[in-house]
Design a protein around this motif. Sequence first.
Motif, PDB file in Angstrom:
ATOM      1  N   UNK B 413      40.261  27.129 -10.371  1.00  0.00           N
ATOM      2  CA  UNK B 413      41.253  26.099 -10.663  1.00  0.00           C
ATOM      3  C   UNK B 413      40.692  25.071 -11.638  1.00  0.00           C
ATOM      4  N   UNK B 414      39.405  24.724 -11.437  1.00  0.00           N
ATOM      5  CA  UNK B 414      38.788  23.742 -12.327  1.00  0.00           C
ATOM      6  C   UNK B 414      38.744  24.306 -13.747  1.00  0.00           C
ATOM      7  N   UNK B 415      38.351  25.596 -13.832  1.00  0.00           N
ATOM      8  CA  UNK B 415      38.280  26.236 -15.149  1.00  0.00           C
ATOM      9  C   UNK B 415      39.657  26.255 -15.807  1.00  0.00           C
ATOM     10  N   UNK B 416      40.685  26.491 -14.942  1.00  0.00           N
ATOM     11  CA  UNK B 416      42.039  26.514 -15.463  1.00  0.00           C
ATOM     12  C   UNK B 416      42.617  25.116 -15.606  1.00  0.00           C
ATOM     13  N   UNK B 417      41.763  24.100 -15.387  1.00  0.00           N
ATOM     14  CA  UNK B 417      42.145  22.689 -15.535  1.00  0.00           C
ATOM     15  C   UNK B 417      43.266  22.306 -14.576  1.00  0.00           C
ATOM     16  N   UNK B 418      43.367  23.025 -13.463  1.00  0.00           N
ATOM     17  CA  UNK B 418      44.378  22.629 -12.476  1.00  0.00           C
ATOM     18  C   UNK B 418      43.804  21.631 -11.491  1.00  0.00           C
ATOM     19  N   UNK B 419      42.467  21.559 -11.442  1.00  0.00           N
ATOM     20  CA  UNK B 419      41.823  20.710 -10.434  1.00  0.00           C
ATOM     21  C   UNK B 419      40.681  19.976 -11.104  1.00  0.00           C
ATOM     22  N   UNK B 420      40.441  18.727 -10.648  1.00  0.00           N
ATOM     23  CA  UNK B 420      39.324  17.990 -11.223  1.00  0.00           C
ATOM     24  C   UNK B 420      38.046  18.381 -10.508  1.00  0.00           C
ATOM     25  N   UNK B 421      36.944  18.358 -11.224  1.00  0.00           N
ATOM     26  CA  UNK B 421      35.645  18.755 -10.664  1.00  0.00           C
ATOM     27  C   UNK B 421      35.281  17.896  -9.449  1.00  0.00           C
ATOM     28  N   UNK B 422      35.507  16.592  -9.553  1.00  0.00           N
ATOM     29  CA  UNK B 422      35.157  15.655  -8.456  1.00  0.00           C
ATOM     30  C   UNK B 422      35.861  16.025  -7.171  1.00  0.00           C
ATOM     31  N   UNK B 423      37.131  16.402  -7.278  1.00  0.00           N
ATOM     32  CA  UNK B 423      37.877  16.768  -6.077  1.00  0.00           C
ATOM     33  C   UNK B 423      37.225  17.968  -5.404  1.00  0.00           C
ATOM     34  N   UNK B 424      36.821  18.937  -6.237  1.00  0.00           N
ATOM     35  CA  UNK B 424      36.170  20.131  -5.690  1.00  0.00           C
ATOM     36  C   UNK B 424      34.897  19.761  -4.940  1.00  0.00           C
ATOM     37  N   UNK B 425      34.051  18.914  -5.594  1.00  0.00           N
ATOM     38  CA  UNK B 425      32.793  18.483  -4.958  1.00  0.00           C
ATOM     39  C   UNK B 425      33.087  17.759  -3.648  1.00  0.00           C
ATOM     40  N   UNK B 426      34.084  16.877  -3.657  1.00  0.00           N
ATOM     41  CA  UNK B 426      34.427  16.117  -2.451  1.00  0.00           C
ATOM     42  C   UNK B 426      34.884  17.051  -1.344  1.00  0.00           C
ATOM     43  N   UNK B 427      35.699  18.035  -1.695  1.00  0.00           N
ATOM     44  CA  UNK B 427      36.197  18.960  -0.675  1.00  0.00           C
ATOM     45  C   UNK B 427      35.036  19.709  -0.020  1.00  0.00           C
ATOM     46  N   UNK B 428      34.080  20.094  -0.873  1.00  0.00           N
ATOM     47  CA  UNK B 428      32.930  20.815  -0.301  1.00  0.00           C
ATOM     48  C   UNK B 428      32.126  19.916   0.628  1.00  0.00           C
ATOM     49  N   UNK B 429      31.991  18.653   0.259  1.00  0.00           N
ATOM     50  CA  UNK B 429      31.276  17.709   1.126  1.00  0.00           C
ATOM     51  C   UNK B 429      32.006  17.548   2.463  1.00  0.00           C
ATOM     52  N   UNK B 430      33.336  17.409   2.409  1.00  0.00           N
ATOM     53  CA  UNK B 430      34.104  17.260   3.655  1.00  0.00           C
ATOM     54  C   UNK B 430      33.976  18.495   4.538  1.00  0.00           C
ATOM     55  N   UNK B 431      33.973  19.646   3.919  1.00  0.00           N
ATOM     56  CA  UNK B 431      33.853  20.884   4.690  1.00  0.00           C
ATOM     57  C   UNK B 431      32.550  20.898   5.490  1.00  0.00           C
ATOM     58  N   UNK B 432      31.468  20.459   4.827  1.00  0.00           N
ATOM     59  CA  UNK B 432      30.175  20.400   5.506  1.00  0.00           C
ATOM     60  C   UNK B 432      30.263  19.541   6.758  1.00  0.00           C
ATOM     61  N   UNK B 433      31.013  18.421   6.635  1.00  0.00           N
ATOM     62  CA  UNK B 433      31.122  17.524   7.788  1.00  0.00           C
ATOM     63  C   UNK B 433      31.974  18.119   8.898  1.00  0.00           C
ATOM     64  N   UNK B 434      32.868  19.020   8.519  1.00  0.00           N
ATOM     65  CA  UNK B 434      33.803  19.560   9.497  1.00  0.00           C
ATOM     66  C   UNK B 434      33.149  20.585  10.410  1.00  0.00           C
TER      67      UNK B 434
END
Lengths: 166, 731
Positions: B413-434
């Motif tokens: 999605x990031x490559x396709x410019x549908x998603x911002x890189x920061x959002x992706x990084x944040x989501x991965x961080x939240x997943x770790x906490x979950x």
Amino acid sequence: MQDIHDGVRVLQPESVSFSRSRGGVLEGVLHGKSYKELVVYRTFPFRYPSRYLSIRTPEGEELGIIDDIAELDGESRQELSLELEFRYFLPRVERVERVDFQSDLWIWELQTHLGPTRLVMRNLHEHLQYAGGNRIVLTDQSGKRCEIPDWRRLDAHSRRQLSELL
Amino acid sequence: MTMQEQLPERLRNQLLGRQLLFSYRTDLLADGRFGSQWIAVTDQDVFVWKEEGTPVYRLSVSELKDARAAGAVGGGMLIADTHAGPVVLVRYTAALTSVFNYMAKLIRALAKSEEPPAISERDCPRYCPDCGLPLPESTQVCQLCANNGKLAVRMLRYAKPYRLRMVIAAVLLILTTVLELIPPYLTKVMIDDVLQSEGRETLLLAVVAGLGATMLMMAIMQAVRGYIGAWVGSKLMGDIRRDIYNSLMKLSLAFFDRRQTSQFISRVNNDAESMRQFMTDGVIYVCGETLRIVAIFAILLSMDWQLALLALLPMPIMLVASMKIWPKIGRRLYQQWRSIFRLNTLVGDSLQGIRVIKAFGREGEETSRYGIANAEVIRNNVKTEGMWQFIFPAFGFIAGLSTLLIWYAGGAKVLGAELQLGTLIAMIAYLGMLFGPLQWFSQMISWAGNAMAAAHRVFEIMDTPPDVPDAAQPVSPGLIKGEVRFAGVTYGYEKHHPVLKNVDLHVKPGEMIGLVGHSGAGKSTFINLLCRFYDTDEGAIHIDGVSIRDIAQSELRSQIGVVLQETFLFDGSIADNIAYSKPDATPEEIMRAAKVANAHDFIVKMPDGYDTRVGERGHKLSGGEKQRVAIARAIIHDPRILILDEATASVDTETERQIQEAIARLIRGRTTFAIAHRLSTLRGADRLVVLDQGKIVEVGTHEELLEQKGGVYRKLVDAQKELSQIRGVES
């Protein structure tokens, strides 16, 4: 004071006979004397379950020892074996259905040669007795007992249930 | 009648209108297989039916001579002795032994036209009415069926006094949870809005400062919350322990007779600890983690719901795995504990029996026995420890899978410019906490389970009513003279098995009574009833004309002094022990009491004198010394009625003389009841009361009783003479 006997009186197989009375109790004739009620004790319940049997009166006085049940005549052998089964109530486990641990209690669902039953134990270390070899005696909280003669020879399902516990 | 199993209607119809006295369902068939039969006892017959209602036996009471329960191994049978010979009525397993013991007594009473015995609570095995499982020995509540909701509420009532602090802790918890969620979000802002554009230095500083502030706030709040938690936890535990101990002290002796006392030590400590753990750590942890999971879900969904759902795919796997694995871990740990337990028992055994081992030269065998048990421990250790080493990487791997999924799908999605890189990084961080809390999910369930079980045991003690209640309006007899009257007293620890039967005795003030009899004759029961440790089943005991049931127990016992067979000294100084019943006693009083008890001299000779520490961890006094300290304790108590339960421990002649002298001084002017195993102790008794099988068979002075040829007392004296232990009775 009880009388102290000098030795153990061994009963001769040919002069001993046992039968069942109409009321369902074990009776018999020992060396020519007939008894309306007899009680049989195993002296080595684990090592020699069918040998060295102590024959006593209901009051507990020993009349003598049967060396080996196999030496008796047919009917005597059958009735004495039956009486042993009654007196030493120890169902043989044929299948371990389930062992659950719920709220501090171990609950065993078992199939035995005398029918299905359930045992409840508070812990395992005081209620499982390893009676040599692969033989295990299970004792319930209420004192009810079951025996697994050789747990390695149970079916796969039962062995799986037991493998974590033994 | 609630204790009996209800006789089914179809069988009730077959009773022919007779009065049903007792009925029960067996758990074995006549041929010894599992199954059930019914037995009913009416005033005229004994009936036995098969489960479906086919009659097996019907014996009229007139045919019966006697009945007995023949106990065997793991079960037994109920035998009726008829005029035609013995008949096996039913068979049963050991679980029902007590019921059929009672039933045998009932049938015997009918056969002999006696009064049928009363059934007591302990005759029937107790089953949980809901699930049918037998109830454990020492409890009234079924662990499986108890209402956990009610329990939790009752448990949380302990937290009430500290609710303000608990609320603060809860608020802090919510705040820290929210704060924890901020850093990943700031990371997203940093990557998307700050780092990727020019000239945002001020914003960078602001974001970093924001991160720093969050971290600091979190640290502070965690510390404060932790402190409050520890404070409340300790207080809670103290309260629970205090309540358990208070309840234990209030319970009657009969409660302790039926139970192993050692179990209470663990109850007071361990159960309080598991309850505390649940109330502080447990509740907070569960609430905090639940809150966090919900919040993370919400954030993930709001960021990109498709990715969020994708990331959550492995979650059910983890939940299921964790539910499956924890019980197994529990069993493994228990297995390990058991093998260590066996090893310890083995060491304990052989060290205690080291003399025997050496004497028989069996060191080699013991070593190899130890070797086997040791190998078992090693095997279990490897298994358990090894298991841990697999579980955590496995969970880590599953959690990693969802990160992989996100990296792949999100990356696309990031490559396709549908998603911002920061959002992706944040989501991965939240997943770790979950995934952290999810691993421990079912562990929490087992914690809660333990706490509930502990709460059951604790509340059970608190809820047990004392068997010997105080009268609503106690009568105060004032300073009693010491006249004691037993009128038709019958008592049994089990109601149908009386230990004392219809005992009548009148004791004048100041009289000394010696209680004599074989062990088990009822001597100690006699004393226990006088102290009102138990209440009589029939009859009454009067002191100075007042029934002891009407006297407050504290007042009654303040006028009764006991010197027990087992001289128990508490941890503390000798002076403390002597002044146990009168803590404000002056040193002079203590010394005077010790002097009268012939204890003063040996106490003073010890280096620490009256301050010598005795008891469990203190100076070991000899048996004779302990007894004299106990006598001094009774002297300072200054009771009007004195009870002496003489020690069987043999002491040398000189010590015995000193003890006798002390006792002689102690009993002067007091009504005294003495149990003695050496009859020589009873020389000073005014009257001897000979008990046999719960009945008074002889009363009189030593000389009078000795003259009765063939009397019980005469036989006892002769027997002791033979054992040449009778020193000085004749002198």
